[in-house]
Design a protein around this motif. Structure first.
Motif, PDB file in Angstrom:
ATOM      1  N   UNK A 149       0.753  -1.248   0.000  1.00  0.00           N
ATOM      2  CA  UNK A 149       0.000   0.000   0.000  1.00  0.00           C
ATOM      3  C   UNK A 149       0.786   1.302   0.000  1.00  0.00           C
ATOM      4  N   UNK A 150       2.111   1.239  -0.049  1.00  0.00           N
ATOM      5  CA  UNK A 150       2.891   2.487  -0.055  1.00  0.00           C
ATOM      6  C   UNK A 150       3.061   2.952  -1.502  1.00  0.00           C
ATOM      7  N   UNK A 151       2.666   4.168  -1.776  1.00  0.00           N
ATOM      8  CA  UNK A 151       2.605   4.585  -3.182  1.00  0.00           C
ATOM      9  C   UNK A 151       3.908   5.215  -3.686  1.00  0.00           C
ATOM     10  N   UNK A 152       4.853   5.452  -2.782  1.00  0.00           N
ATOM     11  CA  UNK A 152       6.019   6.236  -3.185  1.00  0.00           C
ATOM     12  C   UNK A 152       6.828   5.574  -4.313  1.00  0.00           C
ATOM     13  N   UNK A 153       7.229   6.392  -5.274  1.00  0.00           N
ATOM     14  CA  UNK A 153       8.081   5.948  -6.380  1.00  0.00           C
ATOM     15  C   UNK A 153       8.867   7.181  -6.840  1.00  0.00           C
ATOM     16  N   UNK A 154      10.204   7.090  -6.793  1.00  0.00           N
ATOM     17  CA  UNK A 154      11.012   8.267  -7.153  1.00  0.00           C
ATOM     18  C   UNK A 154      10.693   8.736  -8.572  1.00  0.00           C
ATOM     19  N   UNK A 155      10.276   7.796  -9.417  1.00  0.00           N
ATOM     20  CA  UNK A 155      10.035   8.168 -10.814  1.00  0.00           C
ATOM     21  C   UNK A 155       8.928   9.217 -10.956  1.00  0.00           C
ATOM     22  N   UNK A 156       8.161   9.415  -9.878  1.00  0.00           N
ATOM     23  CA  UNK A 156       7.127  10.438  -9.899  1.00  0.00           C
ATOM     24  C   UNK A 156       7.643  11.795  -9.407  1.00  0.00           C
ATOM     25  N   UNK A 157       8.894  11.833  -8.945  1.00  0.00           N
ATOM     26  CA  UNK A 157       9.427  13.079  -8.394  1.00  0.00           C
ATOM     27  C   UNK A 157       9.693  14.081  -9.510  1.00  0.00           C
ATOM     28  N   UNK A 158       9.576  15.370  -9.198  1.00  0.00           N
ATOM     29  CA  UNK A 158       9.826  16.374 -10.234  1.00  0.00           C
ATOM     30  C   UNK A 158      11.307  16.412 -10.602  1.00  0.00           C
ATOM     31  N   UNK A 159      11.570  16.775 -11.838  1.00  0.00           N
ATOM     32  CA  UNK A 159      12.954  16.967 -12.262  1.00  0.00           C
ATOM     33  C   UNK A 159      13.773  15.700 -12.315  1.00  0.00           C
ATOM     34  N   UNK A 160      13.139  14.586 -12.615  1.00  0.00           N
ATOM     35  CA  UNK A 160      13.864  13.316 -12.722  1.00  0.00           C
ATOM     36  C   UNK A 160      13.712  12.805 -14.153  1.00  0.00           C
ATOM     37  N   UNK A 161      14.600  13.275 -15.031  1.00  0.00           N
ATOM     38  CA  UNK A 161      14.488  12.844 -16.410  1.00  0.00           C
ATOM     39  C   UNK A 161      14.971  11.403 -16.576  1.00  0.00           C
ATOM     40  N   UNK A 162      14.466  10.626 -17.521  1.00  0.00           N
ATOM     41  CA  UNK A 162      13.465  11.013 -18.506  1.00  0.00           C
ATOM     42  C   UNK A 162      12.028  10.837 -18.015  1.00  0.00           C
ATOM     43  N   UNK A 163      11.844  10.378 -16.746  1.00  0.00           N
ATOM     44  CA  UNK A 163      10.491   9.998 -16.326  1.00  0.00           C
ATOM     45  C   UNK A 163       9.530  11.178 -16.294  1.00  0.00           C
TER      46      UNK A 163
END
Ligand code: SF4
Lengths: 531, 171
Positions: A392-406
């Motif tokens: 149930x933990x939703x955290x994923x660095x790929x959703x962070x701002x300024x993290x190309x190319x994601x």
């Protein structure tokens, strides 16, 4: 996915409460784009208490020897944003209030800092209990102090660490099973101590540190290329992502950005790494419950991708492909076309396999309700990657701002809530499908251009911080440069360092024979945790 | 269940000459040579106990791959055993971390003679990226007598098979 990327009310309240603790407002500064606050040592414990009250996640602690004093940094994540708290203690009296009473994840991390620097964390429940240190260096030696030579003062033969104070369970019919450090399979070494009654495990305690190789120490004095190479060997299965984290941190320190094409190439390498590892884990999880069909089928798909890696990137595991300033590999038009085909094939094969697996009741019987890690436990620990997201933990660095190319890709992060072995299996399956979609987007969108920028030597003292979503979850990395392009301090935090304690929790109440599959479902890296 | 059988049948037998690897049928050649050598020197069965003495785990991934359907190393008479007491060969990976030194020595002592030690991967062969330090003894030969080494970071499954073959030639 909740809105985790934009500053919002909760973050502002969190920051304002901590700001009130900060030494002085002028001391609020940024470390490569991450917020940072300077605290007096006496406020160190209070800051963790405030962070806990805001449900901020405790993400890591590291120290640095600045001759005469030790600087200590602690990283929190709140609402998808990072905050680094910084303090310093005098070398003659290195003591700080512990964060462990508020955050279980701080337990081993603080003991690691204690073993390596001799900084005592007051109020830590296991303050005197060693963690990374076994018996290879003496009680009064601290390898990460600058006056300690990398060669150390080793004895001819290091004795086994046989007096580690394991927790004991006692009572009628309680027996103890010691396992390791050498295990029965082709697997990394570590020690597990079980207390069981009949088949049921009452308690499991991990004792790790067996493959401690002094990575932080031997990083010192390296140049950026050589550090990236070392980073790629922190955990061989995570070679691309650790190299990426180290390169991003070094690039932040140097104020250098990669070309857009290089960012895409890095994303492609990292997603391919996710694919081969998830396939390998799914194969092994099937194997651990005796389902040979799944073991061979997933293993077959993995091998095909390893061979493609060799053809495309000259290395089956993609080692040394990510380098400071960009990447050392490139894809031609035909390569991209071929990769798209293999992605389509993988997707079709997975659909086939998953129907078979779904219909297999014996597999279901072993996976379902085994090794449950509840969302509350996952939240308390700050569990990362598939271990967190299956609970149930939703955290994923790929959703962070300024993290190309994601930041240019369309990504939905899959989440499950059952927290059992089955959930961790299914989550990997869903992440495989997500990785396929991401790879296709990247191959489609990747612009033309150079893949390697010229390196720019950072000033002495320049620092960099980076977070990368490896296949196991969030990797954090901190670097500080010395003069002449040399590394003065390198700290990589593998997600395993956070996730290992989850295994102790999920094994309780499960039967001993389910340990292999519970272990594989979490699959911590020994090397990544031991450093 | 029907689906399972259909999938298994349609996947077919992949373990084969595998000219796929290199056009020159390298795997088959190496495999057959291995099998012959094992046949002659070990009565067709070579038992290997793998020990990670401090590896980054990259070496383990490729040793694992030897058991996948493409290589299926058991068909050449090589099997990985769970106890050093059942082993002819100790296949050691990684630099030897100081924290693993005692365990490695014990495993060596527990292996019945005649026994051979193969240091597999650059770290085990020469210390690799980690070398010797306060935390690492470096190459395996700094801790145990080593009979053969296999280069590579990590050695691929085919390199592992060639390395084992070379080892058998010198025994
Ligand atoms: S040889 Fe390479 S893959 Fe093997 S343990 Fe050493 S660094 Fe890892």
């Amino acid at each position: 996915m909740t809105e985790t990327t934009k500053p919002n009310g909760a973050w502002d309240v969190f920051m304002s409460e901590l700001n009130a603790l900060a030494e002085d407002q002028a001391d609020r500064r940024a470390l490569s784009g991450v917020d940072m606050l300077m605290l007096a040592p006496e406020n160190w414990g209070k800051s963790a208490q405030i962070a806990r009250s805001h449900d901020a996640r405790w993400a890591g602690v590291w120290a640095d020897d600045l001759s005469g004093r030790f600087r200590v940094d602690c990283c929190f994540e709140c609402q998808g944003r990072y905050l680094i708290l910084r303090t310093a203690v005098a070398a003659e009296h290195p003591e700080l209030p512990s964060h462990a009473p508020f955050y279980p994840a701080a337990d081993r991390a603080e003991r690691h800092v204690r073993d390596m620097f001799g900084i005592r964390f007051i109020g830590h429940p296991l303050q005197e209990q060693r963690w990374t240190r076994h018996l290879a260096w003496a009680d009064d030696e601290f390898p990460l102090r600058k006056d300690f030579p990398a060669q150390g003062f080793p004895q001819a033969s290091t004795p086994p660490d046989k007096d580690y104070p394991f927790l004991k369970a006692e009572g009628p019919s309680v027996y103890e099973i010691p396992v390791g450090p050498i295990h029965a399979g082709i697997i990394e070494p570590g020690h597990f101590r079980f207390q069981a009654v009949g088949e049921t495990v009452l308690h499991l305690e991990e004792r790790l540190g067996y493959v401690h190789k002094g990575i932080e120490k031997i990083a010192e004095g390296r140049d950026p290329v050589s550090l990236a190479k070392l980073a790629g060997r922190i955990s061989g299965d995570t070679t691309a992502s650790h190299a990426w984290a180290a390169c991003r941190a070094m690039e932040a320190a140097a104020g250098l950005s990669c070309s857009e094409r290089a960012d895409y190439m890095r994303g492609i390498l990292a997603e391919r790494e996710r694919v081969i590892n998830h396939l390998g884990d799914m194969a092994s999880m099937c194997n651990d419950v005796g389902f040979a069909f799944g073991y061979y089928q997933f293993g077959r798909l993995r091998e095909l991708w390893l061979r493609d890696n060799r053809t495309l990137f000259a290395h089956r595991l993609m080692m040394d492909c990510i380098v400071p300033g960009g990447v050392a590999v490139d894809l031609k038009f035909d390569d991209c076309a071929a990769m798209k085909e293999t992605i389509a094939t993988l997707r079709a094969e997975l659909s086939d396999l998953i129907k078979i697996i779904d219909a297999n009741s014996s597999l279901e019987d072993r996976f379902l309700a085994a090794g449950v890690f509840s969302p509350a436990q996952a939240q308390a620990l700050g569990a990362l990657g598939f271990v967190g997201r299956a609970s149930g933990q939703v955290f994923d660095v790929r959703k962070a701002p300024g993290y190309p190319p994601y930041d240019r890709l369309d990504l939905t992060v899959p989440v499950e809530t059952d927290g059992d072995v089955a959930a961790r299996f299914w989550l990997r399956y869903k992440e495989l499908r997500t990785a396929c979609r991401l790879l296709e987007q990247m191959l489609e969108q990747m612009p033309e251009g150079a893949v390697l920028a010229d390196w720019r030597t950072p000033e002495a003292g320049a620092e960099g911080f980076a977070a990368v979503e490896g296949w196991r979850g969030e990797i954090l990395c901190y670097v500080r440069f010395d003069q002449g392009n040399r590394i003065a301090r390198y700290y990589p935090r593998d997600p395993s360092q956070i996730n290992w304690p989850a295994l102790e929790k999920i094994q309780i109440g499960n039967i001993v024979p389910d340990f292999p599959v519970c272990n594989k479902s979490v699959n911590g890296s020994y090397s990544g945790q031991d450093l | 269940m029907l689906r399972l059988y259909l999938k298994a049948l349609s996947t077919g037998v992949l373990t084969e000459p595998v000219p796929y690897i290199d056009k020159d049928r390298l795997l088959e050649t190496v495999g057959l040579e291995l099998k012959t050598a094992i046949g002659r020197k070990f009565s067709r069965s070579l038992a290997i106990r793998h020990i990670d003495a401090g590896s980054c785990n990259g070496c383990e991934l490729e040793i694992h791959a030897l058991n996948n359907v493409y290589y299926d190393i058991e068909r050449f008479g090589i099997h990985f055993v769970a106890s050093p007491r059942h082993a002819d060969v100790l296949l050691v990976t990684g630099p030897v971390s100081r924290h693993m030194q005692a365990a490695l020595l014990r495993a060596y002592d527990a292996t019945p003679a005649p026994k051979w030690v193969v240091a597999s991967g650059d770290c085990a062969a020469c210390g690799g990226e980690f070398g010797a330090s306060y935390a690492s003894c470096g190459a395996v030969k700094n801790v145990l007598p080593v009979d053969a080494t296999i280069a590579g970071c990590p050695p691929s499954p085919l390199q592992l098979m060639q390395g084992l073959l070379n080892t058998l030639k010198v025994l």
